[in-house]
Enzyme design. Structure first.
Site, PDB file in Angstrom:
ATOM      1  N   ASN A 163       4.631  -4.420  -5.065  1.00 55.50           N
ATOM      2  CA  ASN A 163       4.812  -3.072  -4.511  1.00 55.50           C
ATOM      3  C   ASN A 163       5.959  -2.975  -3.517  1.00 55.50           C
ATOM      4  O   ASN A 163       6.535  -1.907  -3.319  1.00 55.50           O
ATOM      5  CB  ASN A 163       3.501  -2.555  -3.923  1.00 55.50           C
ATOM      6  CG  ASN A 163       2.994  -3.402  -2.779  1.00 55.50           C
ATOM      7  OD1 ASN A 163       3.397  -4.542  -2.608  1.00 55.50           O
ATOM      8  ND2 ASN A 163       2.116  -2.830  -1.981  1.00 55.50           N
ATOM      9  N   GLU A 261      -1.840 -11.627   3.760  1.00 59.24           N
ATOM     10  CA  GLU A 261      -1.711 -10.168   3.916  1.00 59.24           C
ATOM     11  C   GLU A 261      -2.343  -9.558   2.681  1.00 59.24           C
ATOM     12  O   GLU A 261      -1.740  -9.530   1.609  1.00 59.24           O
ATOM     13  CB  GLU A 261      -0.230  -9.797   4.016  1.00 59.24           C
ATOM     14  CG  GLU A 261       0.468 -10.342   5.229  1.00 59.24           C
ATOM     15  CD  GLU A 261       0.013  -9.664   6.519  1.00 59.24           C
ATOM     16  OE1 GLU A 261       0.381 -10.148   7.588  1.00 59.24           O
ATOM     17  OE2 GLU A 261      -0.698  -8.646   6.437  1.00 59.24           O
ATOM     18  N   CYS A 295      -0.486  -1.271   0.774  1.00 62.79           N
ATOM     19  CA  CYS A 295      -1.716  -1.828   1.333  1.00 62.79           C
ATOM     20  C   CYS A 295      -2.174  -1.045   2.553  1.00 62.79           C
ATOM     21  O   CYS A 295      -3.290  -1.206   3.010  1.00 62.79           O
ATOM     22  CB  CYS A 295      -1.488  -3.274   1.711  1.00 62.79           C
ATOM     23  SG  CYS A 295      -0.113  -3.432   2.867  1.00 62.79           S
ATOM     24  N   GLU A 469       2.702 -10.871  10.536  1.00 63.34           N
ATOM     25  CA  GLU A 469       4.084 -10.973  10.084  1.00 63.34           C
ATOM     26  C   GLU A 469       4.920  -9.962  10.863  1.00 63.34           C
ATOM     27  O   GLU A 469       4.436  -8.900  11.239  1.00 63.34           O
ATOM     28  CB  GLU A 469       4.191 -10.693   8.586  1.00 63.34           C
ATOM     29  CG  GLU A 469       3.478 -11.751   7.754  1.00 63.34           C
ATOM     30  CD  GLU A 469       3.646 -11.544   6.263  1.00 63.34           C
ATOM     31  OE1 GLU A 469       4.092 -10.454   5.839  1.00 63.34           O
ATOM     32  OE2 GLU A 469       3.325 -12.482   5.503  1.00 63.34           O
TER      33      GLU A 469
HETATM   34  N1  LIG Z   1      -1.465  -6.776   3.300  1.00 62.18           N
HETATM   35  C1  LIG Z   1      -0.277  -6.568   2.781  1.00 62.18           C
HETATM   36  O1  LIG Z   1       0.773  -6.632   3.479  1.00 62.18           O
HETATM   37  C2  LIG Z   1      -0.145  -6.250   1.319  1.00 62.18           C
HETATM   38  C3  LIG Z   1       1.117  -5.881   0.858  1.00 62.18           C
HETATM   39  C4  LIG Z   1       1.249  -5.563  -0.506  1.00 62.18           C
HETATM   40  C5  LIG Z   1       0.156  -5.626  -1.386  1.00 62.18           C
HETATM   41  N2  LIG Z   1      -1.052  -5.991  -0.891  1.00 62.18           N
HETATM   42  C6  LIG Z   1      -2.225  -6.000  -1.766  1.00 62.18           C
HETATM   43  O2  LIG Z   1      -1.881  -6.571  -3.062  1.00 62.18           O
HETATM   44  C7  LIG Z   1      -2.608  -5.892  -4.096  1.00 62.18           C
HETATM   45  C8  LIG Z   1      -1.652  -5.338  -5.125  1.00 62.18           C
HETATM   46  O3  LIG Z   1      -0.626  -6.265  -5.399  1.00 62.18           O
HETATM   47  P1  LIG Z   1      -0.737  -7.200  -6.676  1.00 62.18           P
HETATM   48  O4  LIG Z   1      -1.420  -6.491  -7.797  1.00 62.18           O
HETATM   49  O5  LIG Z   1       0.594  -7.794  -6.951  1.00 62.18           O
HETATM   50  O6  LIG Z   1      -1.715  -8.353  -6.142  1.00 62.18           O
HETATM   51  P2  LIG Z   1      -2.091  -9.708  -6.898  1.00 62.18           P
HETATM   52  O7  LIG Z   1      -2.949 -10.430  -5.955  1.00 62.18           O
HETATM   53  O8  LIG Z   1      -2.573  -9.502  -8.277  1.00 62.18           O
HETATM   54  O9  LIG Z   1      -0.673 -10.497  -7.045  1.00 62.18           O
HETATM   55  C9  LIG Z   1       0.052 -10.833  -5.906  1.00 62.18           C
HETATM   56  C10 LIG Z   1       0.841 -12.098  -6.224  1.00 62.18           C
HETATM   57  O10 LIG Z   1      -0.088 -13.135  -6.487  1.00 62.18           O
HETATM   58  C11 LIG Z   1       0.226 -13.768  -7.719  1.00 62.18           C
HETATM   59  N3  LIG Z   1      -0.994 -14.313  -8.288  1.00 62.18           N
HETATM   60  C12 LIG Z   1      -1.917 -13.692  -9.040  1.00 62.18           C
HETATM   61  N4  LIG Z   1      -2.913 -14.554  -9.371  1.00 62.18           N
HETATM   62  C13 LIG Z   1      -2.594 -15.759  -8.819  1.00 62.18           C
HETATM   63  C14 LIG Z   1      -3.189 -17.053  -8.783  1.00 62.18           C
HETATM   64  N5  LIG Z   1      -4.351 -17.300  -9.417  1.00 62.18           N
HETATM   65  N6  LIG Z   1      -2.571 -18.060  -8.094  1.00 62.18           N
HETATM   66  C15 LIG Z   1      -1.405 -17.826  -7.458  1.00 62.18           C
HETATM   67  N7  LIG Z   1      -0.783 -16.615  -7.437  1.00 62.18           N
HETATM   68  C16 LIG Z   1      -1.376 -15.604  -8.116  1.00 62.18           C
HETATM   69  C17 LIG Z   1       0.864 -12.680  -8.535  1.00 62.18           C
HETATM   70  O11 LIG Z   1       1.640 -13.232  -9.594  1.00 62.18           O
HETATM   71  C18 LIG Z   1       1.717 -11.997  -7.481  1.00 62.18           C
HETATM   72  O12 LIG Z   1       2.909 -12.715  -7.297  1.00 62.18           O
HETATM   73  C19 LIG Z   1      -3.366  -4.800  -3.405  1.00 62.18           C
HETATM   74  O13 LIG Z   1      -4.673  -5.231  -3.117  1.00 62.18           O
HETATM   75  C20 LIG Z   1      -2.614  -4.588  -2.089  1.00 62.18           C
HETATM   76  O14 LIG Z   1      -3.423  -4.044  -1.078  1.00 62.18           O
HETATM   77  C21 LIG Z   1      -1.234  -6.288   0.454  1.00 62.18           C
HETATM   78  O1  LIG Z   2       2.015  -2.716   1.000  1.00 62.33           O
HETATM   79  C1  LIG Z   2       2.129  -3.354   1.996  1.00 62.33           C
HETATM   80  C2  LIG Z   2       3.294  -3.257   2.918  1.00 62.33           C
HETATM   81  O2  LIG Z   2       3.207  -4.326   3.834  1.00 62.33           O
HETATM   82  C3  LIG Z   2       3.297  -1.913   3.584  1.00 62.33           C
HETATM   83  S1  LIG Z   2       4.559  -1.722   4.752  1.00 62.33           S
HETATM   84  O3  LIG Z   2       5.756  -1.296   4.009  1.00 62.33           O
HETATM   85  O4  LIG Z   2       4.801  -3.037   5.416  1.00 62.33           O
HETATM   86  O5  LIG Z   2       4.106  -0.705   5.706  1.00 62.33           O
END
Ligand SMILES: NC(=O)c1ccc[n+]([C@@H]2O[C@H](COP(=O)([O-])OP(=O)(O)OC[C@H]3O[C@@H](n4cnc5c(N)ncnc54)[C@H](O)[C@@H]3O)[C@@H](O)[C@H]2O)c1
Ligand SMILES: O=C[C@H](O)CS(=O)(=O)O
Length: 491
Positions: A163, A261, A295, A469
């Site tokens: 994202n 995160e 997120c 972070e």
């Molecule tokens: N807290 C934050 O800053 C933050 C930021 C962005 C997204 N997110 C969260 O991420 C989710 C959406 O993103 P997404 O669909 O890419 O998440 P995801 O967990 O499916 O994937 C994230 C990363 O993990 C990798 N991955 C998936 N399975 C894995 C495994 N078994 N071992 C190692 N790596 C693996 C993916 O290839 C990708 O690079 C949402 O829940 C969102 O809230 C959180």
């Molecule tokens: O989706 C998660 C990102 O960390 C949101 S932000 O751009 O850092 O606010």
């Protein structure tokens, strides 16, 4: 299967920024086999390598050799290279944003905003590099001296989501590199091209071979290799909570530090004394940025019963002004979601809410533009038994709830396992402190809908993650404190 390249070449000023190989030890390696798809058009943009455990281990070995040299550079030398990387990111914003919109879908203006946001971490930590000071502690014995030195921990791994294809990488890698660590990175399979373009710019900035390594491929074996590799000292992960839990468990095998995160479920509370127009503006910014795929998006909007109807009317009117389409098209403010499955999840959430009594104020259905598009939606009459209350929708849906009392809404906001971002609008100073202190979240936006910025610590509590972070806190997880107890000073 090798999907044919079916898209016209991207309109880049510097076509050499569009990479289809991995960046390891300062070289471009691997053969592109996995297609990167434009979510707006379904067209293939490029093919990238499908690396696995073997290449993941090799990248660690290169990073380890580089660590021995990079950690010995002066802080100013590291700072200067990071600054050049920042300057190159800014100079190439248009191309980086074009690549991002093509592979992730967000409108071009938002993509440019993310490049600036991603670059701000590189700039910030180019400055922090020179501020990693140790300590001399007043001694307990006249013949002893106590020194605490901060040392870089070594090779750090980063696994990042689709994202924010640029910012989630620089928010992890720039502090690590700034303090002398080296990095191995696996971007999301949906959006690796932005990451590879960043690597090219880091190379041009003079980052030595092996300091930044980016590989694409099979997530599970790559992640497991890095979690269990004795040379890797830190796992930085941004993504879903289930994957975060898996990586945390795998990292236990070698007692690694983890920075997580994870998912969110942000409450957005509008009290009776709120500036309603400001609250509407904040809700728009928080909810519909990146089509709701962040997120920290407002996932639940709690509005006090005395101002509920005014807020819903004004908010819905603004949502109706959003324009859905291809992120490259002028005026488009809502692009596609990352893939059709993401829209399917949104449909499931909305249908569940409607079946349990919610009402559509606007939207509430797939867009005719295609299987990855969904109309910006506002639901009213939402209740806590609906899926949208307990799960992160990760789409352009704003569920609105009514509430009566402060205690009631604080309980509702906290009554779920996530604790990343939260927001509320109100102007009574006593309430501001009571509510901000009572919310069980790592971040609280007060009369604002945005919390992410380079100078502030970003992170969650409960099942939204570990660590912070950004900000000066952002270097701490990449440093070890070494105690030097010197005796015999009196001789
Ligand atoms: N807290 C934050 O800053 C933050 C930021 C962005 C997204 N997110 C969260 O991420 C989710 C959406 O993103 P997404 O669909 O890419 O998440 P995801 O967990 O499916 O994937 C994230 C990363 O993990 C990798 N991955 C998936 N399975 C894995 C495994 N078994 N071992 C190692 N790596 C693996 C993916 O290839 C990708 O690079 C949402 O829940 C969102 O809230 C959180
Ligand atoms: O989706 C998660 C990102 O960390 C949101 S932000 O751009 O850092 O606010």
């Amino acid at each position: 299967m090798n999907a044919p390249l079916t898209s016209a070449p991207l309109a880049l000023k510097d076509p050499s920024l569009l990479k289809s190989q991995c960046y390891v030890n300062g070289e471009w390696i691997g053969k592109g086999v996995d297609p990167i798809i434009n979510p707006a058009t379904g067209q293939t943009i490029a093919l990238v390598p499908r690396f696995g455990a073997k290449e993941a281990a090799e990248a660690v070995e290169h990073a380890d050799r580089a660590f021995k040299l990079w950690s010995k550079k002066t802080a100013k030398e590291r700072s200067n290279i990071l600054r050049k990387w920042f300057d190159l990111m800014i100079a190439n914003t248009d191309d980086l944003a074009t690549i991002m919109t093509a592979e992730q879908g967000k409108p071009l203006a938002e993509a440019k905003g993310e490049i600036a946001y991603a670059a701000s971490f590189v700039e910030f930590f180019s400055e922090e590099a020179r501020r990693v000071n140790g300590e001399v502690i007043p001694t307990h014995r006249p013949d002893h001296r106590i020194i605490v030195q901060k040392q870089p921990i070594g090779v750090c791994a980063a696994i990042t989501p689709w994202n924010f294809p640029a910012a989630m990488i620089t928010r992890k890698c720039s502090p690590a590199i700034a303090v002398g660590c080296t990095t191995v990175v696996k971007p999301a399979p949906e959006t690796p091209l932005t990451a590879l373009a960043l690597a090219e710019l880091a190379h041009r900035a003079g980052l030595p071979a092996g300091v930044l390594n980016i590989i694409t491929g099979d997530a599970a074996p790559i992640g497991k290799t890095w979690c269990e590799h004795p040379t890797v000292r830190f796992i930085g992960f941004t993504g879903s909570t289930p994957v975060g839990k898996l990586l945390m468990a795998q990292a236990a095998s070698t007692v690694k530090r983890v920075g997580l995160e994870l998912g969110g479920n942000a409450p957005f509370i509008v009290f009776d004394d709120a500036d309603i127009d400001a609250a509407v503006e904040g809700a728009m910014a928080s909810k519909y940025r990146n089509m709701g795929q962040t997120c920290v998006c407002a996932n639940r909007l709690y509005v006090h019963e005395t101002v509920h109807d005014e807020f819903v009317a004004k908010f819905t009117a603004k949502v109706r002004e959003l324009k859905v389409g291809n992120g490259f098209d002028v005026g488009v403010t809502q692009g596609p979601l990352i893939k059709a499955a993401a829209v399917d999840k949104v449909v499931r959430h909305v249908e569940d809410a409607l079946a349990k009594g919610a009402k559509v104020e606007t939207g509430g259905k797939r867009s005719a533009l295609g299987q990855t598009f969904y109309e910006p939606t506002v639901l009213s009459g939402v209740t806590k038994d609906m899926i949208v209350t307990q799960e992160e929708t990760f789409g352009p849906v704003a569920p609105v709830y009514k509430f009566k009392t402060e205690d009631e809404v604080i309980h509702l906001a906290n009554d779920q396992p996530f604790g990343l971002a939260s927001y509320f609008y109100g102007r009574d100073i006593g309430r501001i402190f009571r509510v901000a202190e009572a919310l069980e979240f790592g971040m609280v936006g007060i009369n604002t809908g945005m919390v992410g910025v380079d100078v502030a610590p970003f992170g969650g509590v409960k099942e939204s993650g570990l660590g912070r972070e950004g900000s000066h806190h952002g270097v701490e997880e990449f440093l070890e404190l070494k105690l030097m107890m010197l005796g015999g000073i009196d001789k």
